[in-house]
Design an enzyme around this catalytic site. Structure first.
Site, PDB file in Angstrom:
ATOM      1  N   CYS A 209       9.470   1.829   3.387  1.00 41.57           N
ATOM      2  CA  CYS A 209      10.370   0.714   3.719  1.00 41.57           C
ATOM      3  C   CYS A 209      11.785   1.225   3.901  1.00 41.57           C
ATOM      4  O   CYS A 209      12.629   0.526   4.448  1.00 41.57           O
ATOM      5  CB  CYS A 209      10.335  -0.332   2.626  1.00 41.57           C
ATOM      6  SG  CYS A 209      11.032   0.272   1.098  1.00 41.57           S
TER       7      CYS A 209
ATOM      8  N   SER B 266       5.479  -6.918   3.211  1.00 42.55           N
ATOM      9  CA  SER B 266       6.046  -7.215   4.531  1.00 42.55           C
ATOM     10  C   SER B 266       6.825  -8.528   4.509  1.00 42.55           C
ATOM     11  O   SER B 266       6.606  -9.382   3.639  1.00 42.55           O
ATOM     12  CB  SER B 266       4.915  -7.289   5.558  1.00 42.55           C
ATOM     13  OG  SER B 266       4.019  -8.316   5.175  1.00 42.55           O
TER      14      SER B 266
ATOM     15  N   PHE C 165       0.812  -1.222   0.000  1.00 41.58           N
ATOM     16  CA  PHE C 165       0.000   0.000   0.000  1.00 41.58           C
ATOM     17  C   PHE C 165       0.842   1.267   0.000  1.00 41.58           C
ATOM     18  O   PHE C 165       0.369   2.329  -0.396  1.00 41.58           O
ATOM     19  CB  PHE C 165      -0.935   0.013   1.230  1.00 41.58           C
ATOM     20  CG  PHE C 165      -0.266   0.427   2.507  1.00 41.58           C
ATOM     21  CD1 PHE C 165      -0.078   1.776   2.813  1.00 41.58           C
ATOM     22  CD2 PHE C 165       0.210  -0.511   3.422  1.00 41.58           C
ATOM     23  CE1 PHE C 165       0.558   2.169   3.984  1.00 41.58           C
ATOM     24  CE2 PHE C 165       0.855  -0.127   4.598  1.00 41.58           C
ATOM     25  CZ  PHE C 165       1.022   1.220   4.872  1.00 41.58           C
TER      26      PHE C 165
ATOM     27  N   LYS D 211      -1.113  -7.227  -9.258  1.00 44.66           N
ATOM     28  CA  LYS D 211      -2.096  -7.271  -8.169  1.00 44.66           C
ATOM     29  C   LYS D 211      -1.669  -6.194  -7.175  1.00 44.66           C
ATOM     30  O   LYS D 211      -0.785  -6.396  -6.348  1.00 44.66           O
ATOM     31  CB  LYS D 211      -2.087  -8.656  -7.515  1.00 44.66           C
ATOM     32  CG  LYS D 211      -3.369  -9.066  -6.804  1.00 44.66           C
ATOM     33  CD  LYS D 211      -3.831  -8.149  -5.695  1.00 44.66           C
ATOM     34  CE  LYS D 211      -3.107  -8.356  -4.382  1.00 44.66           C
ATOM     35  NZ  LYS D 211      -3.511  -7.344  -3.360  1.00 44.66           N
TER      36      LYS D 211
HETATM   37  P1  NAD Z   1       1.647  -6.615   2.966  1.00 48.02           P
HETATM   38  O1  NAD Z   1       2.705  -7.644   2.996  1.00 48.02           O
HETATM   39  O2  NAD Z   1       0.557  -6.684   3.969  1.00 48.02           O
HETATM   40  O3  NAD Z   1       0.914  -6.619   1.525  1.00 48.02           O
HETATM   41  C1  NAD Z   1       1.644  -6.611   0.332  1.00 48.02           C
HETATM   42  C2  NAD Z   1       0.825  -7.324  -0.741  1.00 48.02           C
HETATM   43  O4  NAD Z   1       0.605  -8.675  -0.335  1.00 48.02           O
HETATM   44  C3  NAD Z   1      -0.548  -6.701  -0.956  1.00 48.02           C
HETATM   45  O5  NAD Z   1      -0.825  -6.688  -2.341  1.00 48.02           O
HETATM   46  C4  NAD Z   1      -1.479  -7.638  -0.204  1.00 48.02           C
HETATM   47  O6  NAD Z   1      -2.773  -7.707  -0.784  1.00 48.02           O
HETATM   48  C5  NAD Z   1      -0.785  -8.968  -0.305  1.00 48.02           C
HETATM   49  N1  NAD Z   1      -1.039  -9.820   0.867  1.00 48.02           N
HETATM   50  C6  NAD Z   1      -1.247  -9.405   2.149  1.00 48.02           C
HETATM   51  N2  NAD Z   1      -1.464 -10.472   2.951  1.00 48.02           N
HETATM   52  C7  NAD Z   1      -1.386 -11.570   2.172  1.00 48.02           C
HETATM   53  C8  NAD Z   1      -1.518 -12.973   2.432  1.00 48.02           C
HETATM   54  N3  NAD Z   1      -1.767 -13.443   3.656  1.00 48.02           N
HETATM   55  N4  NAD Z   1      -1.380 -13.823   1.392  1.00 48.02           N
HETATM   56  C9  NAD Z   1      -1.127 -13.365   0.162  1.00 48.02           C
HETATM   57  N5  NAD Z   1      -1.004 -12.049  -0.144  1.00 48.02           N
HETATM   58  C10 NAD Z   1      -1.122 -11.160   0.848  1.00 48.02           C
HETATM   59  O7  NAD Z   1       2.383  -5.196   3.013  1.00 48.02           O
HETATM   60  P2  NAD Z   1       1.728  -3.754   3.127  1.00 48.02           P
HETATM   61  O8  NAD Z   1       1.185  -3.575   4.504  1.00 48.02           O
HETATM   62  O9  NAD Z   1       0.833  -3.485   1.969  1.00 48.02           O
HETATM   63  O10 NAD Z   1       3.028  -2.838   2.923  1.00 48.02           O
HETATM   64  C11 NAD Z   1       3.893  -2.500   3.967  1.00 48.02           C
HETATM   65  C12 NAD Z   1       5.063  -3.449   4.045  1.00 48.02           C
HETATM   66  O11 NAD Z   1       5.759  -3.483   2.803  1.00 48.02           O
HETATM   67  C13 NAD Z   1       6.108  -3.024   5.064  1.00 48.02           C
HETATM   68  O12 NAD Z   1       6.569  -4.173   5.738  1.00 48.02           O
HETATM   69  C14 NAD Z   1       7.207  -2.400   4.228  1.00 48.02           C
HETATM   70  O13 NAD Z   1       8.490  -2.423   4.818  1.00 48.02           O
HETATM   71  C15 NAD Z   1       7.156  -3.274   3.021  1.00 48.02           C
HETATM   72  N6  NAD Z   1       7.753  -2.621   1.870  1.00 48.02           N
HETATM   73  C16 NAD Z   1       8.966  -3.062   1.466  1.00 48.02           C
HETATM   74  C17 NAD Z   1       9.582  -2.445   0.396  1.00 48.02           C
HETATM   75  C18 NAD Z   1      10.932  -2.899  -0.063  1.00 48.02           C
HETATM   76  O14 NAD Z   1      11.345  -2.452  -1.102  1.00 48.02           O
HETATM   77  N7  NAD Z   1      11.623  -3.773   0.624  1.00 48.02           N
HETATM   78  C19 NAD Z   1       8.957  -1.379  -0.265  1.00 48.02           C
HETATM   79  C20 NAD Z   1       7.701  -0.974   0.168  1.00 48.02           C
HETATM   80  C21 NAD Z   1       7.109  -1.606   1.240  1.00 48.02           C
END
Ligand code: NAD
Length: 497
Positions: free
Chosen positions: A281, A226, A149, A173
């Site tokens: 991040c 995450s 997000f 997605k």
């Molecule tokens: P998230 O992991 O909750 O979601 C990311 C994606 O995974 C979304 O599209 C979501 O719909 C999907 N998802 C969520 N739960 C799932 C599940 N149980 N099974 C399958 N798919 C699932 O992350 P978020 O809250 O949207 O974003 C914040 C996180 O992203 C933070 O931890 C941040 O550090 C990380 N992030 C990392 C980077 C990087 O480059 N390393 C960049 C941006 C964000």
């Protein structure tokens, strides 16, 4: 209420799954829209469209592919404000920050415009008598991206522009929390002349993600999100025979040596910790104050923190907007009370903060925690909000072993005037991206982005040369145009002479 749809085969497609997600305006706390969640059949329709489009897009000339990308870059430029406004409306970040996000995403489109140079390949002539060897890189086919997000436009743009420039077709997605920006990116790509099916968007949740990971026609998956989900994505994608890069969470440390310019360091700590409400991040979430810098540095950060202007992202006076959801805001706030109970000093407490006229918005003030024990949850967890921890160490050696002991290794930075110390830090620190007097060292588009340890699962970083390697596969061709004298039976292993 407006419903955000999929984008499949060059047009909007409504979900018929009957499942929806709420999309909020975080500044008011009101649900403004809903997004239709994909069923397995809807994901399959997107993949089928991408597969059909691959036939001609994968074979299209570089000139044709880059012509579309150049037009796309111009359209993005013309629609910067509009895309930024969509980001602010659903994510909450302030408009200037959202504009920065669009600009950083466009860097990858600009890199993709020059893909012809990157895909030139290699040729060695006369490696043996009348034998030449060439190496080329070819697209994979249908590839997919799953995005978080916190950068609803930039992170998708880390992926699909390079993937399609390399000749692949794409299924994205996006996060279900703020899906409109990527939908608009797809509409504009179509307007730029991208053929139907080359870029598809399926909205949704775990159902869509799992189908992507299992789908036999998807060759590779890029994920950003995450750490627990990144780990899951990597394992499941590998199980289904896919190439995968899964970027995870972070806890980025900023090391401040006693010789640093403390005003500059305090400014940068504020920018990197509280920009985008800490939902980056690459946010700095821990300052490591070495030697006797602690009291001075904490004092200067606190002074600045108290003056930050927090309000709706649409207000040009706001420097920091709300958090993404009420639940996330409350979870972030709980770390502040938790840290106090676990031995930290709360120097600035941003919990309970409200913005007049926006009492139901997901706002939180900024918090500064000093002398945080490394056993405290506020130090150990990724909080992903405007909470900055300060940890004090006596020496550089103690500081580097603290950073290297962290389970994450996304970004890190050192603040110093000592070139020797900075050089030592660059070589010794276990993290993928390092800043020297730069708090958020997000690489430019032509270098690659990625972390170490629990911040990335997979072998290749995202965008830059690694991105091109990820979205292509190598092929090496050995050619001989024989002379009449070159025949004869020889069962030996071919050798070069
Ligand atoms: P998230 O992991 O909750 O979601 C990311 C994606 O995974 C979304 O599209 C979501 O719909 C999907 N998802 C969520 N739960 C799932 C599940 N149980 N099974 C399958 N798919 C699932 O992350 P978020 O809250 O949207 O974003 C914040 C996180 O992203 C933070 O931890 C941040 O550090 C990380 N992030 C990392 C980077 C990087 O480059 N390393 C960049 C941006 C964000």
């Amino acid at each position: 209420m407006k419903t955000i749809t999929h984008w499949i085969d060059g047009k909007p497609v409504e979900s018929t799954s009957g499942r929806f997600g709420a999309v909020y305006d975080p500044a008011t706390g009101a649900q403004e829209k809903q997004v239709g969640f994909a069923s397995v059949d809807e994901v399959d329709a997107a993949v089928a469209s991408a597969k059909a489009a691959y036939g001609s897009w994968g074979a299209a000339s570089l000139a044709k592919r880059t012509a579309v990308l150049f037009r796309y870059r111009e359209l993005l430029d013309a629609h910067r404000d509009e895309i930024a406004a969509l980001i602010t409306a659903e994510h909450g970040k302030v408009h200037s920050d959202a504009l920065g996000e669009v600009a950083r995403g466009m860097e990858i489109v600009e890199l993709a415009c020059g893909i012809s140079v990157q895909l030139k390949g290699e040729l060695s002539t006369e490696v043996a008598t009348r034998v030449d060897v060439s190496s080329i890189r070819q697209p994979l086919g249908v590839v997919a991206g799953i995005t978080p997000f916190n950068f609803p436009a930039m992170v998708p743009m880390w992926m699909f522009p390079l993937a399609i420039a390399c000749g692949n077709t794409f299924v994205l997605k996006p996060s279900e929390k703020d899906p409109s920006a990527s939908f608009r990116l797809a509409e504009l790509a179509s307007e730029a002349g991208l053929p139907d099916g080359v870029l598809n968007i399926v909205q949704g949740d775990k159902v869509a993600v799992d189908r992507i990971l299992e789908h036999p026609d998807i060759e590779a998956v890029s994920f950003v999100g995450s750490t627990p989900i990144a780990k899951y994505i990597q394992l499941k994608a590998v199980e289904h025979g896919k190439r995968v890069q899964a970027l995870g969470g972070a806890k980025n440390h900023m090391l401040v040596l006693p010789d640093a310019d403390l005003d500059y360091a305090a400014d940068q700590a504020i920018n990197a910790a509280y920009g985008s409400a800490g939902e980056r991040c690459m946010a700095v979430s821990v300052v490591v104050a070495v030697g006797d810098t602690g009291d001075e540095l904490v004092g200067r950060i606190a002074e600045r923190a108290k003056g930050l202007r927090i309000g709706p992202g649409t207000d040009p006076n706001s420097e920091m907007g709300p958090l993404i959801t009420r639940e996330h805001r409350d979870k972030v706030a709980s770390y502040v009370a938790g840290a106090a109970a676990q031995g930290a000093e709360v120097v600035v407490d941003g919990t309970g903060y409200t913005v007049a006229g926006h009492e139901d918005g997901f706002f939180l003030g900024v918090s500064l925690l000093d002398k945080v024990p490394v056993t405290a949850d506020a130090y150990r967890d990724e909080i992903f909000g405007p909470v900055l921890c300060v940890v004090r160490t006596e020496t550089y050696d103690e500081a580097i072993s603290l950073i290297n002991g962290s389970r994450w290794g996304n970004g890190t930075a050192i603040f110093t005037r000592d070139g020797g110390a900075a050089r030592r830090f660059q070589l010794e620190v276990k993290a993928g991206m390092v800043g020297v007097n730069v708090p958020i060292p997000v690489p430019v588009g032509y270098h690659s982005f990625g972390g170490w340890k629990d911040s990335l699962f997979g072998d290749l970083h995202i965008y830059g040369n690694d991105g091109i390697a990820f979205y292509t596969q190598g092929k090496v061709i050995t050619t001989r145009w024989p002379d009449p004298s070159d025949g004869g039976i020889n069962l030996g292993f071919p050798s070069h002479s």
